[in-house]
Design a protein around this motif. Structure first.
Motif, PDB file in Angstrom:
ATOM      1  N   GLY A  95       0.442  -0.869   0.392  1.00  0.00           N
ATOM      2  CA  GLY A  95      -0.701   0.018   0.237  1.00  0.00           C
ATOM      3  C   GLY A  95       0.889   1.162   0.085  1.00  0.00           C
ATOM      4  O   GLY A  95       1.970   0.887   0.439  1.00  0.00           O
TER       5      GLY A  95
ATOM      6  N   THR B 248      -4.552   9.505  -1.416  1.00  0.00           N
ATOM      7  CA  THR B 248      -5.971   8.506  -0.764  1.00  0.00           C
ATOM      8  C   THR B 248      -6.171   8.807   0.824  1.00  0.00           C
ATOM      9  O   THR B 248      -4.812   9.357   1.915  1.00  0.00           O
ATOM     10  CB  THR B 248      -5.353   7.481  -0.517  1.00  0.00           C
ATOM     11  OG1 THR B 248      -3.852   7.067  -0.671  1.00  0.00           O
ATOM     12  CG2 THR B 248      -5.048   7.031  -2.693  1.00  0.00           C
TER      13      THR B 248
ATOM     14  N   GLY C 227      -7.460   3.790   0.743  1.00  0.00           N
ATOM     15  CA  GLY C 227      -7.771   3.964   0.194  1.00  0.00           C
ATOM     16  C   GLY C 227      -7.973   4.710  -0.933  1.00  0.00           C
ATOM     17  O   GLY C 227      -8.013   4.703  -2.541  1.00  0.00           O
TER      18      GLY C 227
ATOM     19  N   GLU D 214      -0.882  -1.833  -9.702  1.00  0.00           N
ATOM     20  CA  GLU D 214      -2.258  -1.682  -8.736  1.00  0.00           C
ATOM     21  C   GLU D 214      -1.671  -1.421  -8.211  1.00  0.00           C
ATOM     22  O   GLU D 214      -2.103  -0.047  -7.432  1.00  0.00           O
ATOM     23  CB  GLU D 214      -2.210  -3.606  -8.301  1.00  0.00           C
ATOM     24  CG  GLU D 214      -2.356  -4.062  -9.350  1.00  0.00           C
ATOM     25  CD  GLU D 214      -2.030  -5.360 -10.221  1.00  0.00           C
ATOM     26  OE1 GLU D 214      -1.774  -5.511 -11.054  1.00  0.00           O
ATOM     27  OE2 GLU D 214      -0.565  -5.124  -9.997  1.00  0.00           O
TER      28      GLU D 214
ATOM     29  N   GLN E 102      -3.859   2.520  -7.003  1.00  0.00           N
ATOM     30  CA  GLN E 102      -3.877   2.837  -5.529  1.00  0.00           C
ATOM     31  C   GLN E 102      -3.236   3.959  -4.535  1.00  0.00           C
ATOM     32  O   GLN E 102      -4.693   4.183  -3.818  1.00  0.00           O
ATOM     33  CB  GLN E 102      -3.653   1.644  -4.570  1.00  0.00           C
ATOM     34  CG  GLN E 102      -3.831   1.484  -2.813  1.00  0.00           C
ATOM     35  CD  GLN E 102      -2.883   1.679  -2.705  1.00  0.00           C
ATOM     36  OE1 GLN E 102      -1.395   1.892  -1.786  1.00  0.00           O
ATOM     37  NE2 GLN E 102      -3.422   2.990  -1.388  1.00  0.00           N
TER      38      GLN E 102
ATOM     39  N   ARG F  82      -7.504  -1.643  -4.262  1.00  0.00           N
ATOM     40  CA  ARG F  82      -7.366  -1.274  -3.056  1.00  0.00           C
ATOM     41  C   ARG F  82      -6.096  -1.529  -2.241  1.00  0.00           C
ATOM     42  O   ARG F  82      -5.889  -3.458  -2.825  1.00  0.00           O
ATOM     43  CB  ARG F  82      -8.568  -1.688  -2.281  1.00  0.00           C
ATOM     44  CG  ARG F  82      -9.836  -1.011  -2.911  1.00  0.00           C
ATOM     45  CD  ARG F  82     -10.775  -0.802  -2.019  1.00  0.00           C
ATOM     46  NE  ARG F  82     -11.892   0.266  -2.711  1.00  0.00           N
ATOM     47  CZ  ARG F  82     -11.593   0.859  -3.042  1.00  0.00           C
ATOM     48  NH1 ARG F  82     -10.669   2.542  -3.294  1.00  0.00           N
ATOM     49  NH2 ARG F  82     -13.434   0.876  -3.623  1.00  0.00           N
TER      50      ARG F  82
ATOM     51  N   ILE G 257      -2.970  -4.539  -1.612  1.00  0.00           N
ATOM     52  CA  ILE G 257      -2.585  -4.861  -3.385  1.00  0.00           C
ATOM     53  C   ILE G 257      -2.839  -6.516  -3.194  1.00  0.00           C
ATOM     54  O   ILE G 257      -2.918  -6.594  -4.209  1.00  0.00           O
ATOM     55  CB  ILE G 257      -2.199  -4.176  -3.904  1.00  0.00           C
ATOM     56  CG1 ILE G 257      -0.587  -3.416  -3.856  1.00  0.00           C
ATOM     57  CG2 ILE G 257      -1.858  -2.666  -4.553  1.00  0.00           C
ATOM     58  CD1 ILE G 257       0.233  -4.272  -4.640  1.00  0.00           C
TER      59      ILE G 257
END
Ligand SMILES: Cc1cc2nc3c(=O)[nH]c(=O)nc-3n(C[C@H](O)[C@H](O)[C@H](O)COP(=O)(O)OP(=O)(O)OC[C@H]3O[C@@H](n4cnc5c(N)ncnc54)[C@H](O)[C@@H]3O)c2cc1C
Length: 507
Positions: free
Chosen positions: A89, A95, A99, A294, A298, A475, A478
């Motif tokens: 993350g 964010t 997330g 990803e 995110q 999110r 990941i």
């Protein structure tokens, strides 16, 4: 640099990450490279524990550059590696802790907070510059039989061979559209496998492609030589290489026992009466790669649809800066372009990072830039050529799945179920909306396997452009993360809850 406050944090120890690490360290940066694998090298330079003995999968001239870069990175005192460590993350960009995008006007933080999980548990790292070089993974193409044991992507077969000196099977059929099929087939032959056939859906290059290939040659001779050497190996071993041939399905009760192939026309549509069955225990498909965006998405970095370059790719500028401050990206997650391009882009990003950290003055930066820009230009020409000649025909591949073919293997959702969901809910217009109703994409892989196929199915059924269907929202975490590791970190006080990181963020 402290353990949790690296000056430069690089996520991914593949060609892009290694080249960036060496370049940045050469200019005095203190670099931490995290990678979820046990050893650096990424996909192309993957190898088993060298202490275990046995032949080195990176032997030979095609890997000279890789071996040299790995050795330089390992020897540089400014570079620290954290292996078996997953970045799951990125917080404190725009964010919120869960997330979701923070409301407009949220203060831009001084730098991102990167949550990692490794042998020491969960940690939050606070780098001054974050470079994402998470690479790519094989494009999964669901066909009947694709969930049978013995059915792989070609990269998976290659990973077993390179990383574990293990043959995925005894008699192997490789099919798809990407030249990696040739490289992997030659590696398998050299390792003693019986490669029954290599099948390409597209035809041989025509005069236009050959002219473009000649133009792309300067700066890419090693790549072309590797491809030609692979063809030579296959010819000597008597392995048939077919063009205009598509894998329709794999059959078997508890394991793959046959592959069914057919001749196809220029649009990859099967020609009636050309079906044939090959006995085999292993099938590997290679239709190209999907950028691993990803983590970046995110974090809030912008991505855009570019089908020939692999699907959703990260938006970046000429210096590999993403759309967020303090975050750069290089390698396959900015668009599939091969290892040589990843190396050049990694160097380009590192130069900009060093410049922005005050480690490189304008004159030194200007001195280094031209050769890196030349590398980027040459490798981009090769990447464009491969996009032109090898891009998968997504619509033709989508037509291979039947109603009872599993699309999401984690949640066991079939093509037929998705079609019914769409029929029952005619207003559905995004991958996320279909995910919420069908559960496709909600399993442990978080849509890495089914996401591209779902977008294609939705596109075919609704005629909504792929770029409007969007990828699944990414999110944290990941990738799978043991809850116990989070709890332990929280109890030990080493895990501050990630927050939107306003100006008061500790540095
Ligand atoms: C399975 C596979 C096999 C391939 N084999 C070849 C080949 O033989 N020849 C060839 O020319 N090209 C090959 N390719 C294409 C290859 O992607 C590129 O040529 C090259 O490896 C790209 O370099 P990169 O640095 O962008 O990414 P990669 O080499 O993919 O490196 C990315 C690294 O990031 C790490 N990573 C990703 N996400 C995280 C995370 N969240 N946390 C921590 N670490 C993370 C990965 O473990 C990986 O080591 C292969 C691709 C795949 C997917």
């Amino acid at each position: 640099m402290t353990a949790t406050e690296p000056q430069v944090l690089i996520v991914g120890a593949g060609p892009a990450g290694l080249a960036a690490a060496v370049t940045a360290a050469r200019h005095g940066a203190q670099v931490l490279v995290v990678d979820e694998q046990a050893r650096p090298g990424g996909q192309i330079w993957r190898r088993p524990d060298p202490d275990a003995g046995g032949p080195d999968p990176l032997a030979g001239p095609a890997y000279d550059a890789g071996r040299a870069l790995l050795a330089r990175a390992a020897a540089h005192p400014g570079i620290t590696f954290a292996h078996d460590t997953t970045a799951w993350g990125v917080f404190g960009t725009h964010t919120t802790p869960d997330g979701f995008a923070a409301p407009p006007g949220t203060p831009v933080p001084e730098g991102p907070r990167v949550a990692v999980h490794g042998p020491g548990g969960v940690e939050i790292l606070l780098p001054r510059a974050l470079l994402l070089t998470a690479g790519a993974y094989d494009l999964p193409v669901p066909v009947p039989g694709w969930t049978l044991p013995g059915f792989f992507t070609v990269g998976g077969i290659q990973a077993l061979l390179k990383g574990h000196r293990t043959l995925a099977g005894r008699r192997i059929v490789l099919a798809g559209a990407h030249p990696l099929l040739l490289i992997a087939a030659a590696q398998l032959v050299r390792a003693g496998a019986d490669v029954a056939e290599v099948a390409f859906a597209q035809g041989l290059p025509g005069p236009t492609e050959l002219t473009r290939a000649l133009a792309a040659l300067p700066g890419n001779r090693a790549k072309v030589a590797e491809g030609l050497a692979a063809v030579r190996t296959l010819r000597q071993a008597g392995v048939p290489i077919h063009t205009h041939t598509l894998l329709l399905r794999a059959d078997g009760e508890e394991h793959v026992t046959t592959a069914v192939l057919a001749g196809v026309d220029r649009n990859w549509r099967p020609v009636p009466g050309t079906e044939r069955t090959i006995a085999c225990d292993t099938v590997g498909t290679g239709y190209g790669f999907v950028p691993s965006t990803e983590l970046a998405r995110q974090a809030g970095c912008e991505a855009t649809w570019n089908g020939p370059a692999g699907g959703w790719v990260l938006v970046h500028d000429h210096a590999m800066r993403t759309t967020l401050p303090h975050i750069w990206a290089a390698g396959e997650l900015t668009g599939i372009a091969g290892a040589e391009h990843a190396v050049a882009a990694g160097k380009r990003a590192a130069l900009d990072i060093c410049r922005s950290l005050g480690l490189l003055d304008g004159a030194a930066h200007a001195r280094e830039l031209p050769s890196v820009e030349r590398e980027l230009a040459a490798t981009t020409r090769m990447a464009r050529l491969l996009e032109h000649t090898c891009a998968p025909d997504r619509a033709a591949l989508n037509a291979l799945a039947e109603d009872d073919t599993l699309l999401c293997r984690c949640e066991e959702v079939t093509y037929g179920q998705i079609r019914r969901t769409l029929r029952d809910n005619p207003g559905l217009g995004t991958a996320d909306a279909v995910k919420l109703l069908s559960r496709a994409g909600m399993g442990p892989c978080q849509g890495r396997m089914c996401g591209p196929a779902l977008v294609e199915l939705l596109h075919e059924e609704t005629h909504i452009p792929r770029e409007a269907l969007g990828p699944f929202t990414a999110r944290p975490p990941i990738k799978p993360l043991p809850v116990a590791a989070l709890a332990a970190a929280h109890d030990a006080g080493t895990h501050e809850p990630p927050n939107p990181a306003g100006p008061e963020t500790p540095r």
